[in-house]
Design an enzyme around this catalytic site. Structure first.
Site, PDB file in Angstrom:
ATOM      1  N   THR A 200      -4.202 134.756   5.452  1.00 50.23           N
ATOM      2  CA  THR A 200      -3.757 134.872   6.850  1.00 50.23           C
ATOM      3  C   THR A 200      -3.357 136.318   7.148  1.00 50.23           C
ATOM      4  OG1 THR A 200      -2.918 132.621   6.627  1.00 50.23           O
ATOM      5  CG2 THR A 200      -2.305 133.815   8.621  1.00 50.23           C
TER       6      THR A 200
ATOM      7  N   SER B 136      -9.020 128.275   3.958  1.00 48.37           N
ATOM      8  CA  SER B 136      -8.817 126.867   3.604  1.00 48.37           C
ATOM      9  C   SER B 136     -10.151 126.125   3.619  1.00 48.37           C
ATOM     10  CB  SER B 136      -7.875 126.192   4.606  1.00 48.37           C
ATOM     11  OG  SER B 136      -6.536 126.439   4.280  1.00 48.37           O
TER      12      SER B 136
ATOM     13  N   LYS C 249      -7.713 119.598  10.679  1.00 47.28           N
ATOM     14  CA  LYS C 249      -7.318 120.619   9.709  1.00 47.28           C
ATOM     15  C   LYS C 249      -6.211 121.448  10.308  1.00 47.28           C
ATOM     16  CE  LYS C 249      -7.694 122.922   5.921  1.00 47.28           C
ATOM     17  NZ  LYS C 249      -6.235 122.645   5.775  1.00 47.28           N
TER      18      LYS C 249
ATOM     19  N   ASN D 130       4.796 134.622   3.908  1.00 43.89           N
ATOM     20  CA  ASN D 130       3.438 134.762   3.388  1.00 43.89           C
ATOM     21  C   ASN D 130       2.521 135.597   4.301  1.00 43.89           C
ATOM     22  OD1 ASN D 130       0.576 133.162   3.722  1.00 43.89           O
ATOM     23  ND2 ASN D 130       1.105 133.575   1.594  1.00 43.89           N
TER      24      ASN D 130
ATOM     25  N   GLY E 240      -0.369 124.538   4.222  1.00 42.52           N
ATOM     26  CA  GLY E 240       0.972 125.067   4.458  1.00 42.52           C
ATOM     27  C   GLY E 240       1.117 125.715   5.821  1.00 42.52           C
ATOM     28  N   ASP E 241       2.354 126.011   6.158  1.00 42.25           N
ATOM     29  CA  ASP E 241       2.723 126.802   7.333  1.00 42.25           C
ATOM     30  C   ASP E 241       4.140 127.284   6.996  1.00 42.25           C
ATOM     31  OD1 ASP E 241       1.610 127.311  10.262  1.00 42.25           O
ATOM     32  OD2 ASP E 241       3.740 126.941  10.511  1.00 42.25           O
TER      33      ASP E 241
ATOM     34  N   LYS F  75      -2.039 119.352  13.099  1.00 43.77           N
ATOM     35  CA  LYS F  75      -0.853 120.059  12.608  1.00 43.77           C
ATOM     36  C   LYS F  75       0.221 119.035  12.308  1.00 43.77           C
ATOM     37  CE  LYS F  75       0.427 124.388  12.035  1.00 43.77           C
ATOM     38  NZ  LYS F  75      -0.389 125.602  11.823  1.00 43.77           N
TER      39      LYS F  75
ATOM     40  N   GLN G 198      -4.689 125.160  17.119  1.00 44.32           N
ATOM     41  CA  GLN G 198      -5.505 125.046  15.911  1.00 44.32           C
ATOM     42  C   GLN G 198      -6.940 124.603  16.236  1.00 44.32           C
ATOM     43  OE1 GLN G 198      -3.320 125.356  12.865  1.00 44.32           O
ATOM     44  NE2 GLN G 198      -5.247 126.038  11.985  1.00 44.32           N
TER      45      GLN G 198
ATOM     46  N   LYS H 198      -8.764 127.793  17.268  1.00 43.96           N
ATOM     47  CA  LYS H 198      -8.789 128.708  16.126  1.00 43.96           C
ATOM     48  C   LYS H 198      -9.845 128.257  15.117  1.00 43.96           C
ATOM     49  CE  LYS H 198      -4.750 129.343  14.226  1.00 43.96           C
ATOM     50  NZ  LYS H 198      -3.557 129.471  13.350  1.00 43.96           N
TER      51      LYS H 198
HETATM   52  N1  GLU Z   1      -0.924 127.029   9.041  1.00 45.54           N
HETATM   53  C1  GLU Z   1      -2.035 127.927   9.010  1.00 45.54           C
HETATM   54  C2  GLU Z   1      -2.545 128.193  10.407  1.00 45.54           C
HETATM   55  O1  GLU Z   1      -1.832 128.189  11.341  1.00 45.54           O
HETATM   56  C3  GLU Z   1      -3.126 127.474   8.067  1.00 45.54           C
HETATM   57  C4  GLU Z   1      -3.669 126.104   8.290  1.00 45.54           C
HETATM   58  C5  GLU Z   1      -4.660 125.640   7.226  1.00 45.54           C
HETATM   59  O2  GLU Z   1      -4.987 126.386   6.315  1.00 45.54           O
HETATM   60  O3  GLU Z   1      -5.096 124.506   7.346  1.00 45.54           O
HETATM   61  O4  GLU Z   1      -3.695 128.468  10.653  1.00 45.54           O
END
Ligand code: GLU
Length: 446
Positions: free
Chosen positions: A210, A378, A90, A241, A165-166, A126, A111, A114
């Site tokens: 976020t 998410s 994810k 965002n 997204g990012d 990612k 990630q 996190k």
């Molecule tokens: N890109 C965002 C992050 O760095 C969200 C990633 C997601 O929702 O999967 O956490």
């Protein structure tokens, strides 16, 4: 670093040459893991660190598309499926000219921890492309997204890998990506992507999550210091965002956000940022930040050169991009009396800057904890998709708030336990790591 950590780190450097951001992210985690010295011999016995640093799968692919002039363009697409011990891979997709394998690996590595910290069943991944969406027409964006998904679709799925997204990828891009996935697979598999629009499987609060989460995390940090946002000057960088919704939640919590920025410079608005105007310029018109100062009038000013961190603030929420806040900025912030810094972006503070905050006693919330609200929501979107349900805004926001508070207290409890009270970096890294490591041991050498 302790000898076995150093040896693993040296191997990582040697196997991943020319990827400084990835090295930086690994080093930071390893430094935190020194606090576990001697406590978990099983991690070494199972080769956890070396396995953790090696992505399970790395995809690099050609993305051909045709621009509005009829010229064939070629970009490079990436998806790093990093670790699936806790759930499907994810993590977001970033479209920006700076994207390369090292950047995607640093983001994917962060990630993992996190996502673990959220307490929800999601692994780490990612992806993205060096495609620059800036100045591209809607048709070009659509064709690019369709071509990107034409390759990516065979690697993802609601139980396999769930992108979102990012930077450079918002609900417009997720829409085009989802449309192409749906067409190619002939399935309405809503849970394959998150950040979807509200009419087609998206979750309330995901857009805000976020930025909201970063402000909520900063609020928890302030509370732990018996302080609050009330009447405090807040510095925010970025105007995408994350920044927009960090500003909104900061205002709701009583703070006064006074800055925003983009790659062309920053604005200072001593009366507090006018969010409607900022949104109009950045989200609707996709314009530049200087327009904010011109249209706002009344003392708002645009600064082209220099750093947004020169502005004296009590709380800082760096929400632009990696390594945007360096040692010099950190010294300026500290001498201006900043109390708390919480990262809305991924790794916006350089290691030297973090060290300055540490020495100056400034509270520092690392991105993998402070900005986890996005990916956490998410995962809530995935829950709603799986149960074919939709939740209310208030319920979803309450879940987000609870998750952010839990991450905050997990960081502090873990930091205490390993003898580094108040160190959110160590707390986040150790707590995030332990859960993944334990799951990896339970699942065997795979
Ligand atoms: N890109 C965002 C992050 O760095 C969200 C990633 C997601 O929702 O999967 O956490």
């Amino acid at each position: 670093m302790e000898a076995s950590l150093q040896a693993t780190y040296d191997t990582v450097l040697q196997r991943n040459q020319g990827e400084p951001e990835f090295h930086q992210a690994v080093r930071e985690v390893f430094e935190s893991l020194e606090t576990l010295r001697g406590r978990h011999p099983e991690y070494e016995a199972h080769g956890i660190l070396m396995r953790l640093c090696e992505p399970e799968r790395q995809l690099i692919f050609r993305v051909p598309w045709v621009d509005d002039e009829g010229t064939v363009r070629i970009n490079r697409g990436f998806r790093v499926e990093y670790n699936s011990a806790l759930g499907p891979y994810k993590g977001g997709l970033r479209f920006h000219p700076s994207v390369n394998l090292g950047i995607v690996k640093f983001l994917g590595f962060e990630q993992i921890f996190k996502n673990s910290l959220t307490g929800l069943p999601i692994g780490g991944g990612k992806g993205g492309s060096d495609f620059d969406p800036h100045g591209r027409s809607d048709g070009e964006i659509m064709r690019f997204c369709q071509s990107f998904m034409t390759e990516l679709h065979r690697h993802i799925g609601e139980y396999t890998d769930v992108p979102a997204g990012d930077i450079g990828v918002g609900s417009r891009e997720i829409g085009y990506l989802f449309g192409q996935y749906k067409r190619l697979t002939n399935r309405y598999e809503a849970g394959v992507l998150t950040g979807k629009g509200l009419d087609w499987g998206g979750s309330l609060v995901r857009t805000e999550a976020t930025g909201y989460g970063a402000a909520i995390f900063a609020n928890e940090m302030l509370r732990a210091r018996e302080a609050s946002f009330d009447g405090r000057r807040v510095g925010v960088s970025g105007s995408g965002n994350v920044a927009i919704y960090a500003i909104e939640k900061t205002q709701q919590l009583g703070g006064i956000p006074i800055t925003a920025s983009d790659s062309s410079g920053y604005v200072v608005d001593e009366q507090g940022i006018d969010l409607d105007l900022l949104r109009q310029i950045k989200e609707v018109e996709r314009g530049r930040i200087h327009e904010y100062a011109e249209r706002r009038g009344g003392g708002a000013r645009f600064v082209k050169d220099g750093s947004v961190w020169d502005v004296p603030v009590d709380i800082a929420l760096p929400s632009a991009t990696q390594n945007e806040l360096d040692e010099k900025d950190a010294k300026t912030l500290a001498s201006n009396g900043v109390k708390v810094v919480a990262e809305g972006a991924n790794m916006p503070c350089t290691p030297e800057a973090v060290e300055v905050f540490r020495m100056a006693g400034v509270g520092f919330g690392p991105g993998k904890a402070a900005n986890a609200g996005g990916v956490a929501t998410s995962a809530l979107e995935m829950q709603q998709n799986a149960s074919r349900d939709t939740w209310t805004f208030d319920y979803t926001e309450a879940r987000l708030t609870e998750i952010m508070r839990n991450i905050h207290s997990t960081c502090l409890t873990t930091a205490d336990e390993v003898g580094r009270p108040g160190d959110y970096v160590v707390g986040a890294n150790v707590a995030g790591f332990r859960k993944v490591a334990n799951a990896m041991i339970a699942l065997g050498v795979v």
